[in-house]
Design an enzyme around this catalytic site. Sequence first.
Site, PDB file in Angstrom:
ATOM      1  N   SER A 300       0.690  -1.314  -0.066  1.00 53.53           N
ATOM      2  CA  SER A 300       0.029  -0.223   0.012  1.00 53.53           C
ATOM      3  C   SER A 300       1.047   1.380   0.028  1.00 53.53           C
ATOM      4  O   SER A 300       1.655   1.649  -0.921  1.00 53.53           O
ATOM      5  CB  SER A 300      -0.864   0.050   1.070  1.00 53.53           C
ATOM      6  OG  SER A 300      -2.022   0.841   1.144  1.00 53.53           O
ATOM      7  N   ASP A 311      10.071   5.260 -10.499  1.00 52.37           N
ATOM      8  CA  ASP A 311       9.440   5.744 -11.571  1.00 52.37           C
ATOM      9  C   ASP A 311      10.462   7.261 -11.950  1.00 52.37           C
ATOM     10  O   ASP A 311      10.711   7.492 -13.127  1.00 52.37           O
ATOM     11  CB  ASP A 311       7.961   6.313 -11.606  1.00 52.37           C
ATOM     12  CG  ASP A 311       7.212   5.071 -11.917  1.00 52.37           C
ATOM     13  OD1 ASP A 311       7.825   3.819 -12.090  1.00 52.37           O
ATOM     14  OD2 ASP A 311       6.020   5.312 -11.953  1.00 52.37           O
ATOM     15  N   LYS A 325      -0.735  -4.177  -3.234  1.00 53.84           N
ATOM     16  CA  LYS A 325      -2.032  -3.716  -2.791  1.00 53.84           C
ATOM     17  C   LYS A 325      -2.184  -1.982  -3.441  1.00 53.84           C
ATOM     18  O   LYS A 325      -1.693  -1.572  -2.831  1.00 53.84           O
ATOM     19  CB  LYS A 325      -2.158  -3.705  -1.217  1.00 53.84           C
ATOM     20  CG  LYS A 325      -3.461  -2.958  -0.748  1.00 53.84           C
ATOM     21  CD  LYS A 325      -4.001  -2.907   0.581  1.00 53.84           C
ATOM     22  CE  LYS A 325      -5.142  -2.016   1.206  1.00 53.84           C
ATOM     23  NZ  LYS A 325      -5.077  -0.695   0.598  1.00 53.84           N
TER      24      LYS A 325
END
Length: 460
Positions: A300, A311, A325
């Site tokens: 999460s 990224d 999740k």
Amino acid sequence: MRKSEYAVWTLLLLAVIGAGSAMVSVAKSESASAANSEIYQQLDLFGEVLERVRADYVEKPEDKELIESAINGMLTGLDPHSSYLNPEHFRDMQVQTRGEFGGLGIEVTMENGVVKVVSPIDDTPAERAGILANDLITHLDGKEIQGLTLQEAVEKMRGPVNSPIELTVIREGEDAPFKVKITRDIIHINPVKYSAEDDVGYIRITTFNEQTTPNLQKAVKDLEEEIGPDKLKGWVIDLRNNPGGLLDQAISVSDSFLNKGAIVLTRGRNQEESQRSNARDGDIVDGKPIIVLINGGSASASEIVAGALQDHKRATTIGTRSFGKGSVQTIIPLGDGALRLTTARYYTPSGRSIQAKGIEPDLVVEEELPDDLKKKAEAAGTRGEADLRGHLRNEGDEEADDEASGSSAYVPKDKSKDTQLIYALDILRGKKTVEAELKKQADAKQAKAKQAQAKSTEAE
């Protein structure tokens, strides 16, 4: 004459449009009415079942428990993370997210029916009263703990600030149990632990509560002073076994290391529910190299941080595939309780959904399991979001077989045996390079594929 014809045709066209709109409206109304009728029929069925259970079940059930179970059944049928929080569970959740409560300040576990102290927290009532690690607590205010669950015992030890409680303690080396009277105080749950690993700052984030970002900032400042800015080679942010927490704290922690760009994208059922969170200028570590550690227990909010830094190429991620999740739960207060409802999916800055997929680290590094855990691990296997019954599908996958998440969540307590941490330290110190390690792993993967292909050819 021509104007008159235009007027007639215009009136006819408007009449046709009006009739069409009316027919669509009637069709929608009939469709909505049919849907409502079906819901009412199902509610009638629920009422009949409820009355039958109340009247004929072998033991008289509690009405409150029946209704709560029915509500939870509805919500858990949606996905594994939607649920109803009764007043007690709602209070517990609020304590966890606030990161503070009225209590004693001890980390505990249950052993042979009594509470065992793992460790007292620094500068808390328990530490000041002399409570030590491995102490056994047998009674609270004279009442025996035996028979209580750990959660029930913890609830009794928590309470209003400045209220007293008496513990009966058994300690190794003491001839008899003794009593300790402690006055409760505000206890802060510190979600950030840190240490100087010679020339590297090591920060472990255990959860994302309201204290996470300020404690992270304090950790960075303290470690910079301890190590020295000239000697400091970089940072290890350890998110292993971090189950998540508050979305705004995941965004804030990510923002602490980024100067610009998206952090996370959330998309709900409707377009207006979609949001994008962006980084603001200001990197608290001034561009120093960062390595993020993740494993199968990273879920999460911790996946949001790992995905954002990965990224933007702000950090190198090391470890094993995360839990996967990729959904957001909104807490909706209902009376004294609350509804935890999945309301959106989240995506990394590049648009990746990690739901039932997880974050794949840049460099895969496995921890060596001790012999006594290997058999258990083989029997139990690894569990990720993709293994949870009723989980939300990853939107990019047409087949369930494409889903894969989770990995080993083992982390050695002894840092000298922590393979993933040692690997990260070696990279920050220049003993290894990311490029060389990536090539090494790619070559090993290719060799393994060739070997498998050769075996397949022999079998044929």
